[in-house]
Design a protein around this motif. Structure first.
Motif, PDB file in Angstrom:
ATOM      1  N   LEU A 110      34.125 108.551  43.071  1.00  0.00           N
ATOM      2  CA  LEU A 110      34.230 107.660  41.911  1.00  0.00           C
ATOM      3  C   LEU A 110      32.939 107.576  41.108  1.00  0.00           C
ATOM      4  O   LEU A 110      32.967 107.562  39.886  1.00  0.00           O
ATOM      5  CB  LEU A 110      34.591 106.239  42.360  1.00  0.00           C
ATOM      6  N   CYS A 111      31.818 107.480  41.819  1.00  0.00           N
ATOM      7  CA  CYS A 111      30.567 107.210  41.097  1.00  0.00           C
ATOM      8  C   CYS A 111      29.405 108.075  41.572  1.00  0.00           C
ATOM      9  O   CYS A 111      28.258 107.699  41.393  1.00  0.00           O
ATOM     10  CB  CYS A 111      30.207 105.733  41.210  1.00  0.00           C
ATOM     11  N   ASP A 112      29.697 109.194  42.181  1.00  0.00           N
ATOM     12  CA  ASP A 112      28.662 110.124  42.650  1.00  0.00           C
ATOM     13  C   ASP A 112      27.616 109.445  43.524  1.00  0.00           C
ATOM     14  O   ASP A 112      26.432 109.751  43.456  1.00  0.00           O
ATOM     15  CB  ASP A 112      27.975 110.813  41.459  1.00  0.00           C
ATOM     16  N   SER A 113      28.059 108.472  44.326  1.00  0.00           N
ATOM     17  CA  SER A 113      27.154 107.769  45.227  1.00  0.00           C
ATOM     18  C   SER A 113      27.922 107.340  46.464  1.00  0.00           C
ATOM     19  O   SER A 113      29.114 107.041  46.386  1.00  0.00           O
ATOM     20  CB  SER A 113      26.577 106.528  44.525  1.00  0.00           C
ATOM     21  N   GLU A 114      27.243 107.326  47.593  1.00  0.00           N
ATOM     22  CA  GLU A 114      27.877 106.899  48.841  1.00  0.00           C
ATOM     23  C   GLU A 114      27.932 105.381  48.941  1.00  0.00           C
ATOM     24  O   GLU A 114      28.658 104.831  49.747  1.00  0.00           O
ATOM     25  CB  GLU A 114      27.109 107.455  50.052  1.00  0.00           C
ATOM     26  N   THR A 115      27.116 104.693  48.139  1.00  0.00           N
ATOM     27  CA  THR A 115      27.048 103.234  48.203  1.00  0.00           C
ATOM     28  C   THR A 115      27.179 102.647  46.804  1.00  0.00           C
ATOM     29  O   THR A 115      27.042 103.346  45.813  1.00  0.00           O
ATOM     30  CB  THR A 115      25.712 102.761  48.815  1.00  0.00           C
ATOM     31  N   ILE A 116      27.417 101.355  46.761  1.00  0.00           N
ATOM     32  CA  ILE A 116      27.502 100.642  45.488  1.00  0.00           C
ATOM     33  C   ILE A 116      26.176  99.945  45.241  1.00  0.00           C
ATOM     34  O   ILE A 116      25.623  99.322  46.146  1.00  0.00           O
ATOM     35  CB  ILE A 116      28.623  99.581  45.533  1.00  0.00           C
ATOM     36  N   ASP A 117      25.660 100.030  44.034  1.00  0.00           N
ATOM     37  CA  ASP A 117      24.474  99.273  43.645  1.00  0.00           C
ATOM     38  C   ASP A 117      24.975  97.887  43.253  1.00  0.00           C
ATOM     39  O   ASP A 117      25.434  97.665  42.126  1.00  0.00           O
ATOM     40  CB  ASP A 117      23.766  99.942  42.469  1.00  0.00           C
ATOM     41  N   CYS A 118      24.921  96.960  44.211  1.00  0.00           N
ATOM     42  CA  CYS A 118      25.477  95.621  43.990  1.00  0.00           C
ATOM     43  C   CYS A 118      24.823  94.921  42.811  1.00  0.00           C
ATOM     44  O   CYS A 118      25.477  94.180  42.084  1.00  0.00           O
ATOM     45  CB  CYS A 118      25.337  94.772  45.249  1.00  0.00           C
ATOM     46  N   GLY A 119      23.527  95.128  42.617  1.00  0.00           N
ATOM     47  CA  GLY A 119      22.841  94.503  41.496  1.00  0.00           C
ATOM     48  C   GLY A 119      23.419  94.940  40.168  1.00  0.00           C
ATOM     49  O   GLY A 119      23.597  94.150  39.252  1.00  0.00           O
ATOM     50  N   LYS A 120      23.742  96.226  40.065  1.00  0.00           N
ATOM     51  CA  LYS A 120      24.283  96.765  38.821  1.00  0.00           C
ATOM     52  C   LYS A 120      25.750  96.346  38.634  1.00  0.00           C
ATOM     53  O   LYS A 120      26.160  95.928  37.566  1.00  0.00           O
ATOM     54  CB  LYS A 120      24.188  98.294  38.828  1.00  0.00           C
TER      55      LYS A 120
END
Length: 184
Positions: A110-120
């Motif tokens: 979905l977002c080319d990342s294994e984790t979510i940047d919660c701040g963003k």
């Protein structure tokens, strides 16, 4: 696809009286049968095979959300969710997200990342609690004595903001992460 991603598997509870179909991931070493309540080592499950990912996810989510919790602050529901339910769903929701078609998809896709940047992603929601929920016991304003303990500081802050109460101590679960909960 990520080499560390877990495969979804299925097996049958080895209890002769139970025989419930269980879903689990390849990263599990134990699985708890939701029917008989026993924990089993994965290698003891009968008829193990790769599971249909959709069926496995649906079953795992259903098992997590069908739990009838005991009374306590962890189970207070606000806007339909409790801390207990959020803690159960968190590992799943930090691996998968919903694509625009409403299908569960790995975050890495979905977002080319294994984790979510919660701040963003959640930054515009942080530190907000609806005034309607402030008096919900086990969620809103803390009732364990922190207000009394912090009264001098709270009075100074209220005075500095012309009598407006801008900071209140809210409930924080004592689950080993209470400092993190309290700070957030």
């Amino acid at each position: 696809m990520d080499e560390d991603a877990a495969d979804f598997l299925q097996g049958i509870c080895p209890d002769a009286k139970c025989q419930t179909l269980l879903y689990f991931t390849s990263k599990n070493s134990l699985v708890e049968c939701k029917n008989c309540g026993q924990q089993h080592k994965i290698e003891n499950l009968l008829e193990q095979k790769k599971a249909n990912k959709i069926n496995a996810l649906q079953s795992m989510i259903k098992n997590m959300t069908d739990v009838q919790p005991k009374k306590g602050s962890d189970f207070v529901r606000v806007i339909g969710l409790s801390n207990f339910l959020c803690k159960l769903l968190s590992p799943l929701l930090t691996t998968y997200g919903m694509n625009k078609a409403g299908k569960a998809t790995l975050l890495s896709e979905l977002c080319d990342s294994e984790t979510i940047d919660c701040g963003k992603v959640l930054g515009n929601r942080t530190f907000l609690i609806s005034p309607a929920h402030i008096d919900v016991e086990g969620y809103g304003k803390d009732r364990t004595g922190s207000t009394l303990y912090l009264q001098t500081l709270l009075d100074e802050l209220k005075s500095a903001h012309e009598g407006e109460e801008r900071l209140i101590p809210i409930h924080a679960d004592g689950d080993g992460h209470c400092l993190v909960h309290a700070i957030s």
